[in-house]
Design a protein around this motif. Sequence first.
Motif, PDB file in Angstrom:
ATOM      1  N   GLU A   1      16.176  -9.858 -64.900  1.00 13.18           N
ATOM      2  CA  GLU A   1      16.761 -10.030 -63.573  1.00 13.18           C
ATOM      3  C   GLU A   1      18.291  -9.890 -63.614  1.00 13.18           C
ATOM      4  OE1 GLU A   1      15.644 -10.258 -60.525  1.00 13.18           O
ATOM      5  OE2 GLU A   1      13.562 -10.006 -61.150  1.00 13.18           O
ATOM      6  N   PHE A   2      18.906 -10.359 -64.694  1.00 12.83           N
ATOM      7  CA  PHE A   2      20.360 -10.208 -64.811  1.00 12.83           C
ATOM      8  C   PHE A   2      20.729  -8.727 -64.845  1.00 12.83           C
ATOM      9  CE2 PHE A   2      24.168  -9.566 -67.405  1.00 12.83           C
ATOM     10  CZ  PHE A   2      25.094 -10.301 -66.658  1.00 12.83           C
ATOM     11  N   ASN A   3      19.986  -7.957 -65.627  1.00 17.87           N
ATOM     12  CA  ASN A   3      20.243  -6.523 -65.698  1.00 17.87           C
ATOM     13  C   ASN A   3      20.048  -5.852 -64.344  1.00 17.87           C
ATOM     14  OD1 ASN A   3      20.575  -4.986 -68.533  1.00 17.87           O
ATOM     15  ND2 ASN A   3      19.590  -6.978 -68.861  1.00 17.87           N
ATOM     16  N   LEU A   4      19.011  -6.273 -63.631  1.00 18.84           N
ATOM     17  CA  LEU A   4      18.781  -5.710 -62.313  1.00 18.84           C
ATOM     18  C   LEU A   4      19.933  -6.026 -61.356  1.00 18.84           C
ATOM     19  CD1 LEU A   4      14.963  -6.384 -61.777  1.00 18.84           C
ATOM     20  CD2 LEU A   4      16.078  -4.155 -61.821  1.00 18.84           C
ATOM     21  N   SER A   5      20.467  -7.233 -61.482  1.00 18.74           N
ATOM     22  CA  SER A   5      21.530  -7.650 -60.565  1.00 18.74           C
ATOM     23  C   SER A   5      22.814  -6.849 -60.748  1.00 18.74           C
ATOM     24  CB  SER A   5      21.826  -9.141 -60.756  1.00 18.74           C
ATOM     25  OG  SER A   5      22.456  -9.382 -62.006  1.00 18.74           O
ATOM     26  N   GLN A   6      22.954  -6.155 -61.875  1.00 18.11           N
ATOM     27  CA  GLN A   6      24.149  -5.360 -62.129  1.00 18.11           C
ATOM     28  C   GLN A   6      24.087  -3.973 -61.489  1.00 18.11           C
ATOM     29  OE1 GLN A   6      26.649  -7.128 -63.855  1.00 18.11           O
ATOM     30  NE2 GLN A   6      25.025  -8.636 -63.437  1.00 18.11           N
ATOM     31  N   LEU A   7      22.916  -3.651 -60.966  1.00 16.92           N
ATOM     32  CA  LEU A   7      22.744  -2.319 -60.379  1.00 16.92           C
ATOM     33  C   LEU A   7      23.114  -2.327 -58.900  1.00 16.92           C
ATOM     34  CD1 LEU A   7      19.264  -1.370 -61.891  1.00 16.92           C
ATOM     35  CD2 LEU A   7      21.467  -0.370 -62.515  1.00 16.92           C
ATOM     36  N   PRO A   8      23.521  -1.174 -58.371  1.00 15.18           N
ATOM     37  CA  PRO A   8      23.676  -1.053 -56.922  1.00 15.18           C
ATOM     38  C   PRO A   8      22.336  -1.356 -56.245  1.00 15.18           C
ATOM     39  CG  PRO A   8      24.616   0.846 -58.040  1.00 15.18           C
ATOM     40  CD  PRO A   8      23.865   0.070 -59.075  1.00 15.18           C
ATOM     41  N   PRO A   9      22.350  -1.915 -55.053  1.00 19.09           N
ATOM     42  CA  PRO A   9      21.102  -2.349 -54.390  1.00 19.09           C
ATOM     43  C   PRO A   9      20.023  -1.283 -54.323  1.00 19.09           C
ATOM     44  CG  PRO A   9      22.998  -3.188 -53.208  1.00 19.09           C
ATOM     45  CD  PRO A   9      23.545  -2.274 -54.255  1.00 19.09           C
TER      46      PRO A   9
ATOM     47  N   GLN B   1      20.150   7.448 -64.136  1.00 18.75           N
ATOM     48  CA  GLN B   1      20.546   6.044 -64.269  1.00 18.75           C
ATOM     49  C   GLN B   1      19.340   5.120 -64.114  1.00 18.75           C
ATOM     50  OE1 GLN B   1      22.419   4.206 -60.922  1.00 18.75           O
ATOM     51  NE2 GLN B   1      23.791   2.946 -62.193  1.00 18.75           N
ATOM     52  N   VAL B   2      18.523   5.400 -63.101  1.00 20.20           N
ATOM     53  CA  VAL B   2      17.346   4.563 -62.861  1.00 20.20           C
ATOM     54  C   VAL B   2      16.358   4.678 -64.011  1.00 20.20           C
ATOM     55  CG1 VAL B   2      15.275   4.351 -61.410  1.00 20.20           C
ATOM     56  CG2 VAL B   2      17.555   4.464 -60.361  1.00 20.20           C
ATOM     57  N   GLN B   3      16.104   5.895 -64.466  1.00 24.07           N
ATOM     58  CA  GLN B   3      15.123   6.077 -65.535  1.00 24.07           C
ATOM     59  C   GLN B   3      15.586   5.425 -66.835  1.00 24.07           C
ATOM     60  OE1 GLN B   3      12.010   7.346 -64.991  1.00 24.07           O
ATOM     61  NE2 GLN B   3      11.754   6.363 -66.996  1.00 24.07           N
TER      62      GLN B   3
ATOM     63  N   SER C   1      19.555   1.399 -56.232  1.00 24.76           N
ATOM     64  CA  SER C   1      19.048   1.649 -57.585  1.00 24.76           C
ATOM     65  C   SER C   1      18.216   0.479 -58.075  1.00 24.76           C
ATOM     66  CB  SER C   1      20.214   1.907 -58.549  1.00 24.76           C
ATOM     67  OG  SER C   1      20.918   3.072 -58.199  1.00 24.76           O
ATOM     68  N   GLN C   2      18.641  -0.728 -57.729  1.00 20.09           N
ATOM     69  CA  GLN C   2      17.890  -1.914 -58.141  1.00 20.09           C
ATOM     70  C   GLN C   2      16.469  -1.879 -57.582  1.00 20.09           C
ATOM     71  OE1 GLN C   2      17.882  -6.681 -57.233  1.00 20.09           O
ATOM     72  NE2 GLN C   2      19.883  -5.687 -57.442  1.00 20.09           N
ATOM     73  N   GLU C   3      16.328  -1.526 -56.312  1.00 22.46           N
ATOM     74  CA  GLU C   3      15.000  -1.463 -55.708  1.00 22.46           C
ATOM     75  C   GLU C   3      14.152  -0.366 -56.347  1.00 22.46           C
ATOM     76  OE1 GLU C   3      13.554  -3.510 -52.890  1.00 22.46           O
ATOM     77  OE2 GLU C   3      14.923  -4.555 -54.249  1.00 22.46           O
ATOM     78  N   ALA C   4      14.803   0.754 -56.672  1.00 25.96           N
ATOM     79  CA  ALA C   4      14.075   1.839 -57.328  1.00 25.96           C
ATOM     80  C   ALA C   4      13.566   1.407 -58.703  1.00 25.96           C
ATOM     81  CB  ALA C   4      14.976   3.065 -57.452  1.00 25.96           C
ATOM     82  N   VAL C   5      14.393   0.675 -59.442  1.00 24.78           N
ATOM     83  CA  VAL C   5      13.980   0.199 -60.759  1.00 24.78           C
ATOM     84  C   VAL C   5      12.847  -0.817 -60.625  1.00 24.78           C
ATOM     85  CG1 VAL C   5      14.717  -1.077 -62.807  1.00 24.78           C
ATOM     86  CG2 VAL C   5      16.201   0.676 -61.826  1.00 24.78           C
ATOM     87  N   ARG C   6      12.938  -1.691 -59.640  1.00 24.62           N
ATOM     88  CA  ARG C   6      11.852  -2.669 -59.435  1.00 24.62           C
ATOM     89  C   ARG C   6      10.521  -1.952 -59.178  1.00 24.62           C
ATOM     90  NH1 ARG C   6      13.475  -7.896 -58.988  1.00 24.62           N
ATOM     91  NH2 ARG C   6      15.675  -8.259 -58.491  1.00 24.62           N
ATOM     92  N   GLU C   7      10.581  -0.913 -58.360  1.00 23.91           N
ATOM     93  CA  GLU C   7       9.338  -0.185 -58.078  1.00 23.91           C
ATOM     94  C   GLU C   7       8.784   0.432 -59.347  1.00 23.91           C
ATOM     95  OE1 GLU C   7       8.393   3.669 -55.423  1.00 23.91           O
ATOM     96  OE2 GLU C   7       8.481   1.747 -54.373  1.00 23.91           O
TER      97      GLU C   7
END
Length: 329
Positions: A58-66, A37-39, A68-74
């Motif tokens: 940012e909207f797409n990031l906000s739809q993720l569980p917290p 999911q993250v990849q 997973s969101q942090e993992a995607v940001r990294e």
Amino acid sequence: MRQGLCMIPLLLTMWTAPTLAQDVSEQQVLDTLASAQVQTRVNALTTLYKRNDFRALEFNLSQLPPLSQEAVREKLVLFAVEFGQVDQAKATWLAEQAGRKPTFTIVEQGDGYLVTKAAFHYGAPARTLIKHWEHQLQADDMVRKAESGTLQLSKWLTNDPHVQKHRRDLFLERVETLSPAAIAALVDQFQSDSQLMWLPDNAIIASLAAHSGDNDMYQLLWRRRTDTYSYQELTRLTELAPQPLALEQLMAATSNPSLKQQAYRSLITLKPMPASTRQFLITKMGETDDGQVVAQQLAQQGYTHWLRQLATSHTSNVLKKNLQIVLEQ
């Protein structure tokens, strides 16, 4: 109206109120970073990053569980570092990532102690990338000003030691990209701006001398207090010898008390020794100050037979005396 005004501080307070970081295990973090999911989301959002569509990102990031969101940001920040191309919009978003507070922490338990650390570490690479981008902007600005003739070194190199060192390093980094006309204009400033005589080191003077070949710049360099940059330029000239300009400046450098030993050595170890160098050394051996120093170095390099010939054939009494002292040692 009053009610609305009263709500603003409350909303601001709610928005800026710090949230407590949630503890997770290191395995949870690793599993999340490796999840499909993250990849998949990272692959999609890198396109938005490159297009500077950060509102959608940012909207797409906000739809993720917290988590997973942090993992995607990294992973997005690491992609940004690899991508390398930064502009103002990307820098703004990266600065926001660098300023984010840790949402998740990992608690490590040792023998009688607990250590808490952030679960994700994208703040540091984001800050590093921004700093590199700002550095490039400043370097580009320096080059533009130099090429347009508006770079006044005495003002650009401010009195603040930290800023001066940073800008000096910028100059050394980009000086090779400057046109001959820009170099010549900067060299001319040392003839007309007395404030440049108070530079704390020889970095810019040595660099301009090397890139212009200007004799006046070299004479200024050899007159100043010796530092690392003086020695570096002397070494560079040694590597270029026996090119005419290198020989000329190696000879000139012998006027500097701190550089003379190295300069003489550079000339004496030239094989074969150019005729101009040979004549220069003969002249120096006829001087009271450096005569014995030069003769001693020549003897150490195997020129004893030549020195004996000079001692019997030359008309200078000072030269003969210097040679006699060295040859009898």
